[in-house]
Design a protein around this motif. Structure first.
Motif, short mmCIF file in Angstrom:
data_model
loop_
_atom_site.label_atom_id
_atom_site.label_comp_id
_atom_site.label_asym_id
_atom_site.label_seq_id
_atom_site.Cartn_x
_atom_site.Cartn_y
_atom_site.Cartn_z
N HIS A 139 23.51 46.91 -19.21
CA HIS A 139 24.41 47.82 -19.92
C HIS A 139 25.55 48.29 -19.02
O HIS A 139 25.33 48.73 -17.90
CB HIS A 139 23.62 49.02 -20.43
N LEU A 173 16.16 52.88 -12.26
CA LEU A 173 15.43 52.08 -13.25
C LEU A 173 15.55 50.59 -12.99
O LEU A 173 14.64 49.82 -13.32
CB LEU A 173 15.93 52.43 -14.65
N ASP A 174 16.68 50.15 -12.41
CA ASP A 174 16.84 48.72 -12.11
C ASP A 174 15.67 48.20 -11.27
O ASP A 174 15.10 47.15 -11.55
CB ASP A 174 18.15 48.48 -11.34
N PHE A 176 5.35 42.18 -11.87
CA PHE A 176 3.99 42.52 -12.24
C PHE A 176 3.41 41.51 -13.23
O PHE A 176 2.25 41.09 -13.10
CB PHE A 176 3.97 43.93 -12.84
N PHE A 177 4.23 41.10 -14.25
CA PHE A 177 3.69 40.18 -15.24
C PHE A 177 3.45 38.79 -14.65
O PHE A 177 2.52 38.09 -15.06
CB PHE A 177 4.61 40.12 -16.47
N LEU A 216 9.17 57.68 -10.29
CA LEU A 216 9.83 57.24 -11.52
C LEU A 216 10.86 58.25 -12.02
O LEU A 216 11.89 57.89 -12.56
CB LEU A 216 8.75 57.01 -12.60
N TRP A 242 15.88 59.63 -14.57
CA TRP A 242 15.11 58.46 -14.15
C TRP A 242 15.60 57.99 -12.80
O TRP A 242 16.79 57.97 -12.53
CB TRP A 242 15.25 57.35 -15.19
N ASN A 301 17.85 43.71 -21.78
CA ASN A 301 18.12 45.15 -21.80
C ASN A 301 18.56 45.68 -20.44
O ASN A 301 18.42 46.86 -20.16
CB ASN A 301 16.86 45.91 -22.25
N HIS A 302 19.10 44.80 -19.60
CA HIS A 302 19.25 45.14 -18.20
C HIS A 302 20.69 45.43 -17.80
O HIS A 302 20.94 46.11 -16.80
CB HIS A 302 18.71 43.96 -17.38
N PHE A 329 13.07 39.53 -22.06
CA PHE A 329 13.28 40.79 -22.75
C PHE A 329 13.92 41.83 -21.83
O PHE A 329 14.87 42.53 -22.20
CB PHE A 329 11.94 41.30 -23.30
N ILE A 330 13.41 41.92 -20.60
CA ILE A 330 13.93 42.93 -19.68
C ILE A 330 15.37 42.58 -19.27
O ILE A 330 16.24 43.44 -19.23
CB ILE A 330 13.00 43.06 -18.45
N VAL A 356 8.53 38.44 -21.33
CA VAL A 356 8.78 39.79 -20.83
C VAL A 356 10.00 39.79 -19.93
O VAL A 356 10.87 40.67 -20.03
CB VAL A 356 7.53 40.33 -20.09
N THR A 364 8.54 45.44 -12.93
CA THR A 364 7.78 45.09 -14.13
C THR A 364 7.74 43.58 -14.31
O THR A 364 6.68 43.01 -14.63
CB THR A 364 8.44 45.75 -15.36
N TRP A 380 12.69 49.47 -11.05
CA TRP A 380 11.48 49.45 -11.87
C TRP A 380 11.48 48.26 -12.83
O TRP A 380 10.42 47.68 -13.10
CB TRP A 380 11.36 50.76 -12.66
N HIS A 381 12.66 47.91 -13.37
CA HIS A 381 12.76 46.71 -14.21
C HIS A 381 12.23 45.50 -13.46
O HIS A 381 11.38 44.75 -13.94
CB HIS A 381 14.22 46.47 -14.61
#
Lengths: 273, 273, 273, 273
Positions: free
Chosen positions: D141, D88-89, D98-99, D79, D85, D138-139, D134-135, D131, D95, D91-92
């Motif tokens: 930028h 991070l993409d 995962f859900f 991580l 970091w 914020n993905h 939401f991701i 989720v 996530t 990891w996004h």
């Protein structure tokens, strides 16, 4: 669309459709209250009405698509020409008409196939309205302030109508929700006319200043007055339909009216107890 | 409006109306719990109360419209003068009053015509509030930061009240929803007074700095304190009304109170099992 | 607040409260499924639990208000000093605590006065959460990007929890809604701790760069991981509580367990038919 | 992800899953209408289907996480690396997977443990979708305009699907809501493919101009056409499944079909009365 007629046509469609739905909702409500009349009451006649409505909707959608594609130098079904998109505005409008056409198709299907759930039509209406709102939201890039504003208002009205349709889909048989949705559709219709007068003033009227913020402030209350006007139409329709139903009732079975009144009075006195 | 009185008047209207509705909701709830009292219980008396409410609402709306149009150099019913819109702010306020007047009309109609659905009033209230919120949203172009902020807060409170009214329209007879809506209307009333004090400080008080962000941060918690204040009023009303109903009950039929208490105890013990 | 402890304290409060509510919801659900056990089942014991919860909530709110006002050089109940507002941040936090205190008061009232509607507590919880979200929204003017972002996330979680509480108020007895609300409250609690570590790193840890957008992207998935963590806690609680209830059942009345299993099997076979 | 395959894989997953759910919903609805067939009707077989679905979902999630972490130079579970970091993409995306995996776990649990409430799966699906939305929000930028736009559209579709799932969780057994949710998931699937073609055109196709606003206007109606395409698939599935069920019925018990038709006719004539 980009013309007076292009805005007046959908405006007229929405006005007529919603006016008919207002009449129908009130007629159904009043007939139910006066249970013995079977005007519009049998399932068969209701289905026939739905079928005709569906066919008219499909016709409206097809005429709209045809007008957009082939009149006034429309894209004529060509999407991509000479390295760039060909008149996307026209394609936007066609897409909106198409989804209202789908709603017409669902009306036809629901009225002919019994096993389909009846609320499908409401869902398709709500879908058509959400799609329309979504397209209007992405429609006005790079235009003048007032042009954007009137389309945003359209978008707001359309999305509200979509939400109310969706609520109708979730709940059952609420006459006020039906009237609310019809009033919002009628507002959309009259607002299309307003937009036509603002953006394409006919007969050499003076042009509106599309950058003046006072015009925007006026149009925001103008929308409310349009809405008050739809209330007036609903009120007048309500009085007229009630009178019509009572008059038919009196002519058909004058003796029963007296009975009805008696039972009504009894019901009321029971409720008071 | 643009004056202390212009904000204090609607504030007072909203405060009084919502205070009466709080009392009425609690009275209805307490009377239902103590089933034997028919205070406000008969349908006829309820309808009479609704009728009077409707007439008062119409009077309030007319007085508001009249004041806006003819006092303090209002537009005097002239919309367009010398090539530009004539005092649109005044027309904005008139439109808001007009929709609350429509709600009064619907109250009068629902209380006189039995066949109208009772939830019409809730729908008209929600409509009036949404229209008010919409107009406030389009009302504050080009003003100072704090002026915009206090009107945005008004807009927020109004829209929340509109949503709660709409939920009331969809559900039936939830006393807490009624109180929630009344509390939001009362918050609106007291906030109108707050706006009046902030924007038009009376009697030569020092002016608020409309560009200072600390004032904004203060006003945002100030709104919460106003809301806490409406809770206090609801709490006190609740205690007072309950005491009043019990006192009337004791005076009217002292023997039945004992019976009531017994049945209550029995019910509780049954529930515990 | 503006310190590690100031964020850790409400975080701990929210975590403990929501953990207890998770245990309680599961306990209630499992006990209902296994109808014969009356653990937590009598109305009296439920009310006693509610009463204690209310008192603890009031204590938490008072300790929070006290800490904000008098510790770390707080405003000490002085709102306006030397021509300007005195430490509005502290007053913001006090207002939030106050509304949670009101919720505690409503819990105490509902558990002592039988005639109050039970859903009042849910409404007050939703109110407290909406007020908290509203204040957080107006709280972060002029701060760094990451500081604003973590507070916006807090605001989002709080508003979602408020909406779920309001849905709980409208519907009745949905155990999953209760758990959803508790999980969002627990997420809020752990997020408060996260905020504390991000903004006030303890023990001389290196500071976070509050302008780096990568930190923002990390924190947005970090929020999701916190949420997954609350799921894990709910899952473990579920297993533990079910085991506990079954163990108590087996010790108290070993013969009935066999009966229960038989009836369960019968029910299933009936449903399959 | 940042590749054609990285977008095509989840697109294919969503398309297949939603296609299967469409078939299942229609099959359940048609089977219910023709009550005597027990195809998919027994509780045991439903649970077995749910179990298999859950396992497939978990497999999909694990394969997605594995692909993100270890293929194409992914973060390989690291991580934080060298003071910043690490990807991070990736990891996004993990996530999000995962859900959806959690949703698969809840499906497996609900199909094996009887005491769990059945609507848990709907809640977890709605959670997974929220989720994901939401991701995605914020993905993006610092990317190009069109890149942001297509991800915003994805975000919109995902959040709408989440809202519809949540409505499914609140209401029970509404086949149209199920189809609406599945159609939105299928739209998401085909839109992933569209995004893959727009951002990573395969086989040396010309690149899209990511700054041209006409492309944005085209893609906004393109989304609507994708949606119309999902309708077409639902329509065709509906016709096919109905035909299949009737054909099976005719082969299994030809005599009962006649009886069914008679009872249907009788029901209709009763409704008309």
């Amino acid at each position: 669309m980009g013309s007076f007629r292009g805005h007046a046509l959908p405006g007229t469609y929405f006005f007529l459709m919603s006016f008919w739905w207002i009449i129908k909702s009130i007629l159904k409500y009043v007939s139910k209250k006066q249970k013995r009349i079977c005007y519009l009451g049998t399932k068969a006649s209701t289905q026939r009405v739905e079928l005709v409505e569906g066919i008219i909707l499909i016709f409206m959608a097809l005429s709209g698509i045809g007008g957009e594609q082939f009149l006034n130098g429309g894209p004529s079904l060509i999407l991509y020409k000479e390295g760039q998109w060909n008149q996307l505005d026209g394609w936007h409008h066609c897409t909106m008409y198409f989804f209202f056409g789908l709603m017409g198709v669902s009306k036809v299907l629901c009225s002919t196939i019994n096993s389909l759930p009846g609320s499908l039509v409401k869902l398709m209406m709500s879908n058509a309205l959400f799609v329309e709102g979504f397209i209007f939201y992405n429609h006005t890039h790079g235009r003048e302030m007032l042009d954007i504003f009137v389309h945003q208002m359209l978008c707001l009205v359309v999305l509200l109508a979509g939400i109310v349709s969706f609520l109708e889909f979730l709940t059952k048989n609420n006459v006020l929700l039906e009237l609310l949705r019809s009033s919002l559709l009628m507002l959309q219709g009259t607002w299309f006319w307003q937009v036509a007068f603002v953006l394409y003033p006919p007969n050499g009227s003076p042009k509106w200043d599309l950058k003046d913020h006072n015009n925007r402030m006026f149009l925001s209350i103008c929308l409310c007055w349009h809405y008050a006007f739809t209330y007036m139409i609903i009120g007048v329709s309500c009085v007229f339909v009630t009178w019509l139903v009572k008059w038919r009732l009196r002519r058909l079975c004058p003796s029963e009216v007296g009975l009805l009144k008696n039972t009504e009075r009894e019901q009321e006195s029971e409720e008071e107890v």
